[in-house]
Design a protein around this motif. Structure first.
Motif, mmCIF file in Angstrom:
data_model
loop_
_atom_site.group_PDB
_atom_site.id
_atom_site.type_symbol
_atom_site.label_atom_id
_atom_site.label_comp_id
_atom_site.label_asym_id
_atom_site.label_seq_id
_atom_site.Cartn_x
_atom_site.Cartn_y
_atom_site.Cartn_z
ATOM 1 N N ASN A 155 0.780 -1.226 0.000
ATOM 2 C CA ASN A 155 0.000 0.000 0.000
ATOM 3 C C ASN A 155 0.819 1.288 0.000
ATOM 4 O O ASN A 155 1.943 1.315 0.451
ATOM 5 C CB ASN A 155 -0.904 -0.013 1.238
ATOM 6 C CG ASN A 155 -2.333 -0.304 0.824
ATOM 7 O OD1 ASN A 155 -2.591 -1.268 0.106
ATOM 8 N ND2 ASN A 155 -3.245 0.538 1.221
ATOM 9 N N TRP A 157 1.130 5.699 0.761
ATOM 10 C CA TRP A 157 1.074 6.488 1.997
ATOM 11 C C TRP A 157 -0.034 7.555 1.988
ATOM 12 O O TRP A 157 -0.178 8.284 2.959
ATOM 13 C CB TRP A 157 2.401 7.199 2.232
ATOM 14 C CG TRP A 157 2.981 7.878 1.025
ATOM 15 C CD1 TRP A 157 4.012 7.430 0.247
ATOM 16 C CD2 TRP A 157 2.541 9.104 0.413
ATOM 17 N NE1 TRP A 157 4.249 8.309 -0.798
ATOM 18 C CE2 TRP A 157 3.364 9.335 -0.718
ATOM 19 C CE3 TRP A 157 1.552 10.044 0.699
ATOM 20 C CZ2 TRP A 157 3.220 10.456 -1.541
ATOM 21 C CZ3 TRP A 157 1.403 11.149 -0.118
ATOM 22 C CH2 TRP A 157 2.229 11.347 -1.225
ATOM 23 N N LYS A 181 1.896 -5.032 3.705
ATOM 24 C CA LYS A 181 3.114 -4.235 3.733
ATOM 25 C C LYS A 181 2.697 -2.776 3.508
ATOM 26 O O LYS A 181 2.510 -2.332 2.376
ATOM 27 C CB LYS A 181 4.075 -4.671 2.611
ATOM 28 C CG LYS A 181 5.571 -4.501 2.932
ATOM 29 C CD LYS A 181 6.021 -3.093 3.221
ATOM 30 C CE LYS A 181 6.113 -2.253 1.977
ATOM 31 N NZ LYS A 181 6.504 -0.841 2.331
ATOM 32 N N GLU A 184 6.241 2.762 4.174
ATOM 33 C CA GLU A 184 7.173 3.023 5.277
ATOM 34 C C GLU A 184 6.898 4.384 5.923
ATOM 35 O O GLU A 184 7.222 4.613 7.078
ATOM 36 C CB GLU A 184 8.608 2.969 4.770
ATOM 37 C CG GLU A 184 8.908 3.830 3.560
ATOM 38 C CD GLU A 184 8.592 3.157 2.226
ATOM 39 O OE1 GLU A 184 7.742 2.245 2.186
ATOM 40 O OE2 GLU A 184 9.163 3.584 1.213
ATOM 41 N N THR A 239 6.755 1.739 -9.905
ATOM 42 C CA THR A 239 6.895 0.635 -8.943
ATOM 43 C C THR A 239 6.139 -0.589 -9.440
ATOM 44 O O THR A 239 6.602 -1.724 -9.313
ATOM 45 C CB THR A 239 6.358 1.057 -7.570
ATOM 46 O OG1 THR A 239 6.939 2.302 -7.190
ATOM 47 C CG2 THR A 239 6.639 0.006 -6.513
ATOM 48 N N LEU A 258 -2.643 2.162 -9.956
ATOM 49 C CA LEU A 258 -1.395 2.899 -10.148
ATOM 50 C C LEU A 258 -1.653 4.401 -10.262
ATOM 51 O O LEU A 258 -2.693 4.911 -9.846
ATOM 52 C CB LEU A 258 -0.676 2.344 -11.376
ATOM 53 C CG LEU A 258 -0.382 0.834 -11.300
ATOM 54 C CD1 LEU A 258 0.251 0.346 -12.601
ATOM 55 C CD2 LEU A 258 0.478 0.479 -10.108
ATOM 56 N N GLU A 390 2.649 12.901 -13.522
ATOM 57 C CA GLU A 390 1.955 12.943 -12.235
ATOM 58 C C GLU A 390 2.816 13.694 -11.222
ATOM 59 O O GLU A 390 3.989 13.391 -11.054
ATOM 60 C CB GLU A 390 1.672 11.532 -11.729
ATOM 61 C CG GLU A 390 0.946 11.524 -10.389
ATOM 62 C CD GLU A 390 0.649 10.131 -9.888
ATOM 63 O OE1 GLU A 390 1.573 9.312 -9.782
ATOM 64 O OE2 GLU A 390 -0.538 9.855 -9.614
HETATM 65 N N1 LIG Z 1 -4.798 4.082 -8.452
HETATM 66 C C1 LIG Z 1 -5.009 4.204 -7.152
HETATM 67 O O1 LIG Z 1 -6.058 3.795 -6.604
HETATM 68 C C2 LIG Z 1 -3.942 4.843 -6.290
HETATM 69 C C3 LIG Z 1 -4.290 5.147 -4.973
HETATM 70 C C4 LIG Z 1 -3.317 5.777 -4.172
HETATM 71 C C5 LIG Z 1 -2.049 6.067 -4.674
HETATM 72 N N2 LIG Z 1 -1.755 5.747 -5.945
HETATM 73 C C6 LIG Z 1 -0.441 6.062 -6.506
HETATM 74 O O2 LIG Z 1 0.589 5.785 -5.528
HETATM 75 C C7 LIG Z 1 1.656 6.728 -5.697
HETATM 76 C C8 LIG Z 1 1.991 7.381 -4.373
HETATM 77 O O3 LIG Z 1 2.198 6.383 -3.411
HETATM 78 P P1 LIG Z 1 3.688 5.909 -3.037
HETATM 79 O O4 LIG Z 1 4.662 7.021 -3.211
HETATM 80 O O5 LIG Z 1 3.616 5.203 -1.722
HETATM 81 O O6 LIG Z 1 3.964 4.824 -4.169
HETATM 82 P P2 LIG Z 1 5.248 3.866 -4.256
HETATM 83 O O7 LIG Z 1 5.074 3.095 -5.484
HETATM 84 O O8 LIG Z 1 6.508 4.606 -4.047
HETATM 85 O O9 LIG Z 1 5.089 2.882 -2.963
HETATM 86 C C9 LIG Z 1 3.897 2.171 -2.756
HETATM 87 C C10 LIG Z 1 4.195 0.968 -1.890
HETATM 88 O O10 LIG Z 1 5.033 0.101 -2.620
HETATM 89 C C11 LIG Z 1 6.178 -0.231 -1.862
HETATM 90 N N3 LIG Z 1 7.278 -0.471 -2.808
HETATM 91 C C12 LIG Z 1 8.093 0.456 -3.387
HETATM 92 N N4 LIG Z 1 8.988 -0.156 -4.199
HETATM 93 C C13 LIG Z 1 8.719 -1.498 -4.135
HETATM 94 C C14 LIG Z 1 9.296 -2.666 -4.723
HETATM 95 N N5 LIG Z 1 10.333 -2.589 -5.562
HETATM 96 N N6 LIG Z 1 8.764 -3.882 -4.408
HETATM 97 C C15 LIG Z 1 7.725 -3.976 -3.562
HETATM 98 N N7 LIG Z 1 7.145 -2.918 -2.944
HETATM 99 C C16 LIG Z 1 7.635 -1.697 -3.254
HETATM 100 C C17 LIG Z 1 6.390 0.952 -0.950
HETATM 101 O O11 LIG Z 1 7.155 0.599 0.170
HETATM 102 C C18 LIG Z 1 4.945 1.295 -0.600
HETATM 103 O O12 LIG Z 1 4.484 0.451 0.428
HETATM 104 C C19 LIG Z 1 1.158 7.751 -6.718
HETATM 105 O O13 LIG Z 1 1.663 7.434 -7.991
HETATM 106 C C20 LIG Z 1 -0.353 7.550 -6.730
HETATM 107 O O14 LIG Z 1 -0.951 7.893 -7.955
HETATM 108 C C21 LIG Z 1 -2.690 5.133 -6.784
#
Ligand SMILES: NC(=O)c1ccc[n+]([C@@H]2O[C@H](COP(=O)([O-])OP(=O)(O)OC[C@H]3O[C@@H](n4cnc5c(N)ncnc54)[C@H](O)[C@@H]3O)[C@@H](O)[C@H]2O)c1
Ligand SMILES: N/C(=C\C=C\C=O)C(=O)O
Length: 486
Positions: A155, A157, A181, A184, A239, A258, A390
């Protein structure tokens, strides 16, 4: 900073019904984005903790959880929803301490929706039926449904508890076991969520929680673990691509929510006051840190100046500051790194020829905390990075258009396809335009109006699959067709 009686918590993993530290004792600090002060420590998990959590989840699949009747499972899930509501004030404060969002927002949206996610899916599971197919007098076919198995829930943040429960509730309702998970940056409400599941009677090992980072940490280990059957991931598109490669080795089932760069299309025949009231939310609520935010605003030219005058005037009224002040409309961005990323885009906008019509700066008097004024940018064109990428902050671009065809071509010219809003009082145009927008969700004369029975998700690089209503059960369960010769 207004004080609260709810104190921040240190966060341990939750594995096989017990709160435990990392095997190597590693921890990382949890920072309050509104003050830049330390809130507490978080156990930093990795492959070793993921291994223990997956073993517990696998074992629990064939334990009491499997033997429960649907009604027994439903009763527990309803209790989870009830306990979330009982602890709403505590959860709202912890969510705001972790994220920097105003407490009126976490208390009115995030936490009530987390409870509703459980109440909704515990009711909805009762409506799920399976198909039967008669083959003349030769055979009868019927489908049976079973859990997928051990599921990784990863998930972001921005809406930590809303989004974790959006996955957790249907995953459990379908009889799976899970390893959560959380991001962080926002560990606290997920930690309380594990405690609530235990207190509601979820058997040991069914719900597990491992804190940590993504790459080379708990997140990556979860996506690579051969005994995890599926991953439901919400996060950045970049990611998602990395996780898909990691999950490929064991061919995991994937559900992706995403990134997005969502258009908000305003025709001149719409009610401007109504448009502005909602557009303030779709632009800046949760500091613009919502995947569904309408960060690309397109206004029919004849209404462009009138819209800008009203939009800027109303945006100026938004109070930026202390998440615990009821007057605050825009809190702090999630982290220093994200603050630099968002302000970097504002600088880029000027380099690309844009005009910062309002905002773009740290508000006066807020020297500590990742505070940023809601920002309105004009004068950019479709090929500018600020219009295409974005930003995920309180930053919108406003662009005039002349015809339906022109604006549709512009808004679809992106690799994203998550959501859109369309504002018009012309009924036929509403249906015509909405049906041509390449997005998973289109709102007409509204935004973020949610019926959880509907398919939720993005197309193109905004997601894979849909969750919500029956769509969640399509992902969180496996079907077997049984054919009986007559
Ligand atoms: N489409 C939706 O419903 C939706 C909803 C909320 C947020 N988002 C997207 O999420 C992003 C913001 O959230 P963020 O910064 O936490 O995203 P992020 O991709 O940086 O991290 C999301 C989660 O993935 C984990 N993660 C990161 N790298 C990973 C890897 N290599 N392997 C496994 N897990 C990994 C992180 O620790 C975190 O828990 C924005 O792009 C937003 O658009 C999409
Ligand atoms: N998944 C949902 C919201 C996502 C918001 C993104 O930031 C929902 O409302 O179910």
């Amino acid at each position: 900073m207004q004080q609260t009686k709810v104190k921040p918590i240190d966060c341990l993993h939750f594995i096989n019904g017990q709160f435990v530290p990392s095997l190597d004792g590693k921890t990382f600090d949890n920072i309050n984005p509104a003050t830049e002060e330390k809130l507490g420590t978080v156990a930093e998990g990795g492959a070793a903790e993921i291994e223990l959590a997956v073993q517990a989840a696998r074992k629990a699949l064939n334990g009491p959880w499997k033997k429960m009747t649907a009604n027994e499972r439903i009763a527990i899930l309803r209790k989870v929803g009830d306990l979330i509501l009982e602890r709403k004030e505590e959860l709202s404060v912890l969510e705001s301490l972790d994220t920097g969002k105003p407490t009126w927002l976490s208390g009115s949206i995030d936490i009530p929706r987390a409870a509703y996610n459980f109440h909704f899916f515990s009711d909805y599971i009762r409506t799920i039926t399976n198909e039967a197919t008669q083959m003349d007098d030769v055979a009868i076919n019927y489908a049976i449904r079973r859990p997928v198995g051990v599921i990784g829930l990863i998930n972001p943040w921005n809406l930590p508890l809303l989004l974790m429960t959006w996955k957790l509730a249907p995953a459990l309702a379908a009889g799976n076991t899970v390893v959560m998970k959380p991001a962080e940056l926002t560990p606290m409400t997920a930690t309380v969520m594990a405690e609530i599941c235990r207190d509601a009677g979820v058997p040991d090992g069914v719900v597990n929680l491992v804190h940590g980072f993504g790459p080379n940490s708990a997140g990556a280990a979860l996506t690579e673990h051969p005994d995890v059957n599926a991953i439901s991931f919400t996060g950045e598109t970049t990611t998602g691509k990395i996780i898909m490669a990691a999950a490929a080795k064991s061919l995991k089932r994937l559900s992706y929510e995403l990134g997005g760069k969502n258009p908000n299309v305003i025709f001149a025949d719409s009610n401007l006051d109504e448009v502005i009231e909602t557009t303030l939310k779709s632009s800046f609520i949760n500091q613009g840190e919502v995947c569904l935010c309408g960060s690309r605003i397109y206004v029919e030219r004849s209404a462009y100046e009138a819209f800008l005058d009203k939009f800027v005037a109303k945006t100026k009224e938004l109070v930026v500051g202390d998440p615990f002040d009821a007057k605050t409309k825009v809190g702090a961005l999630i982290s220093e790194e994200h603050y630099e990323r968002v302000t970097g885009y504002i600088k880029l906008a000027v380099e690309e020829g844009g005009t910062i019509l309002h905002g773009g700066k740290r508000p006066a008097g807020l020297e500590k905390g990742y505070y940023l004024e809601p920002t309105i940018i004009t004068g950019l064109t479709r090929d500018c990075r600020v219009v295409k990428e974005e930003i995920f902050g309180p930053v919108v671009t406003v662009i005039p258009f002349d015809t339906e065809e022109e604006v549709l071509e512009q808004i679809n010219d992106t690799h994203y396809g998550l959501s859109a809003s369309v504002w018009t009082n012309d009924l036929r145009r509403a249906h015509r335009v909405a049906g041509q927008i390449e997005a998973g969700i289109v709102w007409v004369n509204t935004w973020f109006l949610r019926d959880l029975r509907t398919p939720f998700g993005g197309m193109k690089q905004s997601g894979i699959g849909r969750e919500g209503g029956v769509h969640s059960f399509e992902f969180y369960s496996e079907l077997t067709n049984i054919c009986i010769k007559l």
